[in-house]
Motif scaffolding. Structure first.
Motif, PDB file in Angstrom:
ATOM      1  N   ALA A 181      19.875 -35.788 -13.417  1.00  0.00           N
ATOM      2  CA  ALA A 181      18.915 -36.626 -14.163  1.00  0.00           C
ATOM      3  C   ALA A 181      18.512 -37.706 -13.198  1.00  0.00           C
ATOM      4  O   ALA A 181      17.088 -37.529 -13.255  1.00  0.00           O
ATOM      5  CB  ALA A 181      20.369 -37.540 -15.263  1.00  0.00           C
ATOM      6  N   PHE A 182      18.571 -37.793 -12.649  1.00  0.00           N
ATOM      7  CA  PHE A 182      18.735 -38.027 -11.069  1.00  0.00           C
ATOM      8  C   PHE A 182      17.264 -37.866  -9.955  1.00  0.00           C
ATOM      9  O   PHE A 182      16.235 -38.231  -9.937  1.00  0.00           O
ATOM     10  CB  PHE A 182      19.016 -39.106  -9.887  1.00  0.00           C
ATOM     11  CG  PHE A 182      20.324 -39.907 -10.192  1.00  0.00           C
ATOM     12  CD1 PHE A 182      19.656 -41.796 -10.157  1.00  0.00           C
ATOM     13  CD2 PHE A 182      21.459 -40.435 -10.687  1.00  0.00           C
ATOM     14  CE1 PHE A 182      20.000 -42.680  -9.990  1.00  0.00           C
ATOM     15  CE2 PHE A 182      21.951 -41.919 -10.884  1.00  0.00           C
ATOM     16  CZ  PHE A 182      21.454 -42.688 -10.942  1.00  0.00           C
ATOM     17  N   LYS A 183      17.525 -36.629  -9.921  1.00  0.00           N
ATOM     18  CA  LYS A 183      16.455 -35.882 -10.006  1.00  0.00           C
ATOM     19  C   LYS A 183      15.218 -34.936 -10.792  1.00  0.00           C
ATOM     20  O   LYS A 183      14.067 -35.071 -10.124  1.00  0.00           O
ATOM     21  CB  LYS A 183      17.499 -34.186  -9.734  1.00  0.00           C
ATOM     22  CG  LYS A 183      17.688 -33.614  -8.409  1.00  0.00           C
ATOM     23  CD  LYS A 183      18.065 -32.578  -7.966  1.00  0.00           C
ATOM     24  CE  LYS A 183      18.762 -31.851  -6.914  1.00  0.00           C
ATOM     25  NZ  LYS A 183      19.263 -30.494  -6.949  1.00  0.00           N
ATOM     26  N   ILE A 184      15.274 -35.406 -11.452  1.00  0.00           N
ATOM     27  CA  ILE A 184      14.385 -35.266 -13.092  1.00  0.00           C
ATOM     28  C   ILE A 184      13.226 -36.114 -12.694  1.00  0.00           C
ATOM     29  O   ILE A 184      12.239 -36.496 -12.345  1.00  0.00           O
ATOM     30  CB  ILE A 184      14.830 -35.276 -14.234  1.00  0.00           C
ATOM     31  CG1 ILE A 184      16.075 -33.390 -14.063  1.00  0.00           C
ATOM     32  CG2 ILE A 184      14.040 -35.295 -14.970  1.00  0.00           C
ATOM     33  CD1 ILE A 184      16.336 -33.354 -15.823  1.00  0.00           C
ATOM     34  N   GLU A 209      16.171 -44.232 -17.729  1.00  0.00           N
ATOM     35  CA  GLU A 209      16.266 -44.806 -18.505  1.00  0.00           C
ATOM     36  C   GLU A 209      14.632 -44.712 -18.977  1.00  0.00           C
ATOM     37  O   GLU A 209      14.109 -44.328 -20.193  1.00  0.00           O
ATOM     38  CB  GLU A 209      16.132 -46.372 -18.431  1.00  0.00           C
ATOM     39  CG  GLU A 209      17.458 -46.718 -18.278  1.00  0.00           C
ATOM     40  CD  GLU A 209      17.896 -46.682 -16.843  1.00  0.00           C
ATOM     41  OE1 GLU A 209      16.138 -46.134 -15.633  1.00  0.00           O
ATOM     42  OE2 GLU A 209      18.995 -47.115 -16.302  1.00  0.00           O
ATOM     43  N   ASP A 210      13.140 -44.256 -18.089  1.00  0.00           N
ATOM     44  CA  ASP A 210      11.669 -43.833 -18.788  1.00  0.00           C
ATOM     45  C   ASP A 210      11.800 -42.714 -19.226  1.00  0.00           C
ATOM     46  O   ASP A 210      11.073 -42.509 -20.360  1.00  0.00           O
ATOM     47  CB  ASP A 210      11.077 -43.661 -17.781  1.00  0.00           C
ATOM     48  CG  ASP A 210      10.629 -45.238 -16.774  1.00  0.00           C
ATOM     49  OD1 ASP A 210      10.193 -46.243 -17.962  1.00  0.00           O
ATOM     50  OD2 ASP A 210      10.185 -45.835 -16.167  1.00  0.00           O
ATOM     51  N   ILE A 211      12.973 -42.036 -18.903  1.00  0.00           N
ATOM     52  CA  ILE A 211      13.228 -40.592 -19.741  1.00  0.00           C
ATOM     53  C   ILE A 211      14.247 -40.138 -20.735  1.00  0.00           C
ATOM     54  O   ILE A 211      13.550 -39.440 -21.831  1.00  0.00           O
ATOM     55  CB  ILE A 211      13.433 -39.463 -18.213  1.00  0.00           C
ATOM     56  CG1 ILE A 211      12.481 -39.435 -16.877  1.00  0.00           C
ATOM     57  CG2 ILE A 211      13.666 -37.901 -18.471  1.00  0.00           C
ATOM     58  CD1 ILE A 211      12.527 -38.658 -15.859  1.00  0.00           C
ATOM     59  N   PHE A 212      15.115 -40.781 -20.440  1.00  0.00           N
ATOM     60  CA  PHE A 212      16.940 -40.283 -20.677  1.00  0.00           C
ATOM     61  C   PHE A 212      17.004 -41.649 -22.298  1.00  0.00           C
ATOM     62  O   PHE A 212      16.933 -42.501 -21.639  1.00  0.00           O
ATOM     63  CB  PHE A 212      17.231 -40.570 -20.551  1.00  0.00           C
ATOM     64  CG  PHE A 212      17.586 -38.679 -19.905  1.00  0.00           C
ATOM     65  CD1 PHE A 212      17.838 -37.720 -20.483  1.00  0.00           C
ATOM     66  CD2 PHE A 212      16.725 -38.078 -18.425  1.00  0.00           C
ATOM     67  CE1 PHE A 212      17.456 -36.355 -19.552  1.00  0.00           C
ATOM     68  CE2 PHE A 212      16.149 -37.546 -17.416  1.00  0.00           C
ATOM     69  CZ  PHE A 212      16.735 -36.218 -18.390  1.00  0.00           C
ATOM     70  N   ILE A 213      16.820 -41.285 -23.542  1.00  0.00           N
ATOM     71  CA  ILE A 213      17.308 -42.117 -24.731  1.00  0.00           C
ATOM     72  C   ILE A 213      18.694 -42.100 -24.883  1.00  0.00           C
ATOM     73  O   ILE A 213      18.653 -41.361 -25.391  1.00  0.00           O
ATOM     74  CB  ILE A 213      16.115 -41.841 -25.889  1.00  0.00           C
ATOM     75  CG1 ILE A 213      14.528 -42.579 -24.840  1.00  0.00           C
ATOM     76  CG2 ILE A 213      16.022 -43.765 -26.514  1.00  0.00           C
ATOM     77  CD1 ILE A 213      13.542 -41.076 -24.430  1.00  0.00           C
TER      78      ILE A 213
END
Length: 63
Positions: free
Chosen positions: A45-48, A57-61
């Protein structure tokens, strides 16, 4: 967990294969994340987020 991965990838005209290669995962992993069938590990998730220059938080909800 919902995400904006497909939206961001298409906005930047990046294929699943290109993104997978850049993140060192398979195209199938990117597809599974986009379809909500797989929640990425925290390091992924950090890499993405870093890839798109956004926060997690901008990518995963989380719902």
């Amino acid at each position: 967990m919902k995400n904006r991965l497909r939206e961001l990838r298409k906005k930047h005209a990046i294929s699943q294969a290109e993104m997978g290669k850049a993140l060192e995962v398979s195209r199938q992993t990117i597809n599974a994340i986009e379809n909500g069938k797989y929640d990425p590990s925290l390091p992924l998730a950090f890499k993405i987020a870093k890839y798109f220059k956004l926060t997690i938080e901008d990518i995963f909800i989380f719902d």
